[in-house]
Enzyme design. Sequence first.
Site, PDB file in Angstrom:
ATOM      1  N   PHE A   1     -37.137 -11.424  22.754  1.00 17.60           N
ATOM      2  CA  PHE A   1     -38.566 -11.359  22.428  1.00 17.60           C
ATOM      3  C   PHE A   1     -39.104 -12.705  21.935  1.00 17.60           C
ATOM      4  O   PHE A   1     -40.294 -12.968  21.999  1.00 17.60           O
ATOM      5  CB  PHE A   1     -38.816 -10.284  21.363  1.00 17.60           C
ATOM      6  CG  PHE A   1     -38.250  -8.936  21.743  1.00 17.60           C
ATOM      7  CD1 PHE A   1     -38.547  -8.380  22.978  1.00 17.60           C
ATOM      8  CD2 PHE A   1     -37.424  -8.240  20.885  1.00 17.60           C
ATOM      9  CE1 PHE A   1     -38.026  -7.151  23.344  1.00 17.60           C
ATOM     10  CE2 PHE A   1     -36.901  -7.006  21.247  1.00 17.60           C
ATOM     11  CZ  PHE A   1     -37.196  -6.463  22.477  1.00 17.60           C
TER      12      PHE A   1
ATOM     13  N   HIS B   1     -29.414 -11.336  17.785  1.00 18.71           N
ATOM     14  CA  HIS B   1     -29.009 -10.522  18.926  1.00 18.71           C
ATOM     15  C   HIS B   1     -29.013 -11.327  20.225  1.00 18.71           C
ATOM     16  O   HIS B   1     -29.469 -10.871  21.272  1.00 18.71           O
ATOM     17  CB  HIS B   1     -29.890  -9.280  19.048  1.00 18.71           C
ATOM     18  CG  HIS B   1     -29.690  -8.295  17.921  1.00 18.71           C
ATOM     19  ND1 HIS B   1     -29.820  -8.654  16.609  1.00 18.71           N
ATOM     20  CD2 HIS B   1     -29.368  -6.987  17.934  1.00 18.71           C
ATOM     21  CE1 HIS B   1     -29.589  -7.596  15.833  1.00 18.71           C
ATOM     22  NE2 HIS B   1     -29.308  -6.572  16.607  1.00 18.71           N
TER      23      HIS B   1
ATOM     24  N   ARG C   1     -25.412 -10.258  17.111  1.00 16.54           N
ATOM     25  CA  ARG C   1     -25.364  -8.934  16.501  1.00 16.54           C
ATOM     26  C   ARG C   1     -23.990  -8.545  15.935  1.00 16.54           C
ATOM     27  O   ARG C   1     -23.924  -8.055  14.807  1.00 16.54           O
ATOM     28  CB  ARG C   1     -25.800  -7.871  17.513  1.00 16.54           C
ATOM     29  CG  ARG C   1     -25.889  -6.465  16.922  1.00 16.54           C
ATOM     30  CD  ARG C   1     -26.162  -5.416  17.985  1.00 16.54           C
ATOM     31  NE  ARG C   1     -24.992  -5.116  18.787  1.00 16.54           N
ATOM     32  CZ  ARG C   1     -24.069  -4.185  18.491  1.00 16.54           C
ATOM     33  NH1 ARG C   1     -24.187  -3.477  17.397  1.00 16.54           N
ATOM     34  NH2 ARG C   1     -23.040  -3.975  19.282  1.00 16.54           N
TER      35      ARG C   1
ATOM     36  N   SER D   1     -32.756  -5.299  11.309  1.00 16.49           N
ATOM     37  CA  SER D   1     -31.693  -5.823  12.172  1.00 16.49           C
ATOM     38  C   SER D   1     -31.422  -7.303  11.939  1.00 16.49           C
ATOM     39  O   SER D   1     -30.291  -7.755  11.972  1.00 16.49           O
ATOM     40  CB  SER D   1     -32.064  -5.611  13.646  1.00 16.49           C
ATOM     41  OG  SER D   1     -32.247  -4.247  13.908  1.00 16.49           O
TER      42      SER D   1
ATOM     43  N   ARG E   1     -26.118 -13.002  12.077  1.00 16.05           N
ATOM     44  CA  ARG E   1     -27.454 -12.602  11.607  1.00 16.05           C
ATOM     45  C   ARG E   1     -27.470 -12.235  10.132  1.00 16.05           C
ATOM     46  O   ARG E   1     -28.501 -12.318   9.470  1.00 16.05           O
ATOM     47  CB  ARG E   1     -27.985 -11.439  12.438  1.00 16.05           C
ATOM     48  CG  ARG E   1     -27.167 -10.158  12.304  1.00 16.05           C
ATOM     49  CD  ARG E   1     -27.620  -9.112  13.313  1.00 16.05           C
ATOM     50  NE  ARG E   1     -26.620  -8.112  13.527  1.00 16.05           N
ATOM     51  CZ  ARG E   1     -26.701  -6.836  13.073  1.00 16.05           C
ATOM     52  NH1 ARG E   1     -27.751  -6.443  12.395  1.00 16.05           N
ATOM     53  NH2 ARG E   1     -25.741  -5.971  13.326  1.00 16.05           N
TER      54      ARG E   1
ATOM     55  N   GLU F   1     -45.070 -10.415  19.024  1.00 17.72           N
ATOM     56  CA  GLU F   1     -44.397 -11.703  18.855  1.00 17.72           C
ATOM     57  C   GLU F   1     -45.338 -12.889  19.046  1.00 17.72           C
ATOM     58  O   GLU F   1     -45.227 -13.903  18.354  1.00 17.72           O
ATOM     59  CB  GLU F   1     -43.215 -11.806  19.824  1.00 17.72           C
ATOM     60  CG  GLU F   1     -42.095 -10.795  19.544  1.00 17.72           C
ATOM     61  CD  GLU F   1     -42.401  -9.385  20.047  1.00 17.72           C
ATOM     62  OE1 GLU F   1     -43.367  -9.218  20.827  1.00 17.72           O
ATOM     63  OE2 GLU F   1     -41.676  -8.440  19.654  1.00 17.72           O
TER      64      GLU F   1
END
Lengths: 315, 314
Positions: free
Chosen positions: A84, A110, A168, A38, A11, A59
């Site tokens: 999501f 993630h 992640r 994140s 990421r 979203e």
Amino acid sequence: MTTTQAPAATREALGPTLIKLAREGLDIVCIDADLGVSTTAAQFGKEYPERFITLGPAEANMIGIAAGLAAAGKVAWCSTFTVFMPGRCFDQIRVSVAQPNLSVKLFASHGGITVGEDGISAQGIEDLALMCSLLNFTVLVPADVVETASAIEAAAKSPGPFYIRAGRPKIPVIYGADHKFTPGMSDLLRRGSDVTVIASGVMVKAALDAAEVLASRGIDTRVINVSTWRPLDTYAIEEAARQTGAIVTAEEHLIHVGLGAMVAQHLAGVHPVPMGFVGMTRYAESGKWDELLEKYDLTPAAIVREVEKVVARKR
Amino acid sequence: LAYERPGTRAKVSQLSLFQPYSDEELIAATKRARRSIIEMVFAANSGHPGGSLSSVEILSALYLRIMRHDPENPSWPDRDRFILSKAHAVPVLYAALTECGYFPREEIYTFRKIDSRLQGHSKIGTVPGVEMSGGSLGQGLSYSIGQCIAARLDGRDYRVYCLLGDGELNEGQVWEAAMAASHHRLANLTAIVDRNHIQNDGFGDYERVPEEKRSPMPGGRVLESGYTANIMNLEPLADKWRAFGWHVLEVDGHDVFAVVDTIERAKGILERPTVVIAHTVKGKGVSYMENNPSFHGKAPTPEEKERAFEEIGA
């Protein structure tokens, strides 16, 4: 191929790469659903505030706005977690992006069980099945941070919708900085003639480690990094089946609707060989990411076990 | 300007390449649109006449008076955009597009048929002039926001008009988008709600249901006809939009001149989006379709079709 770079999360490639591409002149707009720190998209927002659109965790709205931006000529980037996106907005992706074939780029971070402590609601092990079910999409699962940066660049510079799955935790970097990834092309990481391990994402390093162990046991293992799940590199897969006569797939995703299933479907039609599958078959739980990989059998040892089984079936 | 009625605030951009209609032409065009809708749905023997007929004046006002667009150049970057979020009402969009000359009128008879450009729900890349692929409710306002943000980033002054059904407002995504549009101060966005009080399963509230059929029980109630009343109450609707930071205007959605004036007024609203709640009648213009849930998504019989043409007068 070898590198001395410290472990890094895939990421971490997003923010810096988008900034680099925007500096090159690409008309990038980044839409954020409250997880920009994140996903590292917020780094882009710091550099280009007017091109960073905050929505909060909404979203479905994010996908629709991205589609509208893309229709108006922008390179629209959405980012959040895999659970999501596509988890929360599959219909919007299907109707507003895939069917009209708009240049919307989805960066889903993630992914998989390596999310770790957040537990099963946060562990996306179905996302790639959803995304591979959509026509027009190119679906990418890069193996390390270098390949992720290259994938982001390729997606931004190519027309049409892309989905990039990132993770992640900080994982080993397997590629040198000069690695250039081409969507649709798999990468032969290790030559071998007895069996082929087709791996993706975090499982690529595990496959390379497994191949070392197998070599010591006299099994010459080919390792292919399939970081494009759709369109699948059917040429390399078929060639591996014909030349090595056995295949094991390894993925951080549900097996029955994942890479293993797609590889098996293709080979069933052209050149069936004994196959083994390493991947998820049940929901996991909270825990440290490396403990989870161990407990849920996403390990070099699991790959070794599957390889020995399929090699035995060859004889 | 010849077409401007005294006292109106209507203005047409100097840049518009589409010659706006006179009052008489506008009225005649609404009748032709109604006839086209019936012809399309009859020829296809399927489709959604009710919510198409309720939107005729809205689309006529937009395409024939308000919007800056050029049928010769459908991808003109500075064109105003019309986004049909309630994409099942696509017959009214095709009627407006063919009226403007985006495609030949004969083509309306291919609606919903195999090999046709006129898909059952609007789809971009088929007939010119369609701006969004729809068919799953609730997505158009978000899409419109994307276009509005692009206009701002590119320094273009085009406006985006998004037509929502009132039943569509049951979708949560609409309110995600409503919140975002005011937060990002998109004054170039105008949403129009086709407030006809009827949706797929019946009546959204008790507004168009006779007193004796209303239930004292909370929530929805299936009527003898099989349709449901009070599916999901939206009132106070204007207050909901206001609470989400929008400028709210209301209009009789079948007075085409009032619709023109009201939508034009949104151009003077700064720093926030405007919603026009257009009070309409589902199936407007065809007596047996008016306020009749069964014509949400059903084609008329040959006799019904002829009667519709007589009543429409076109």
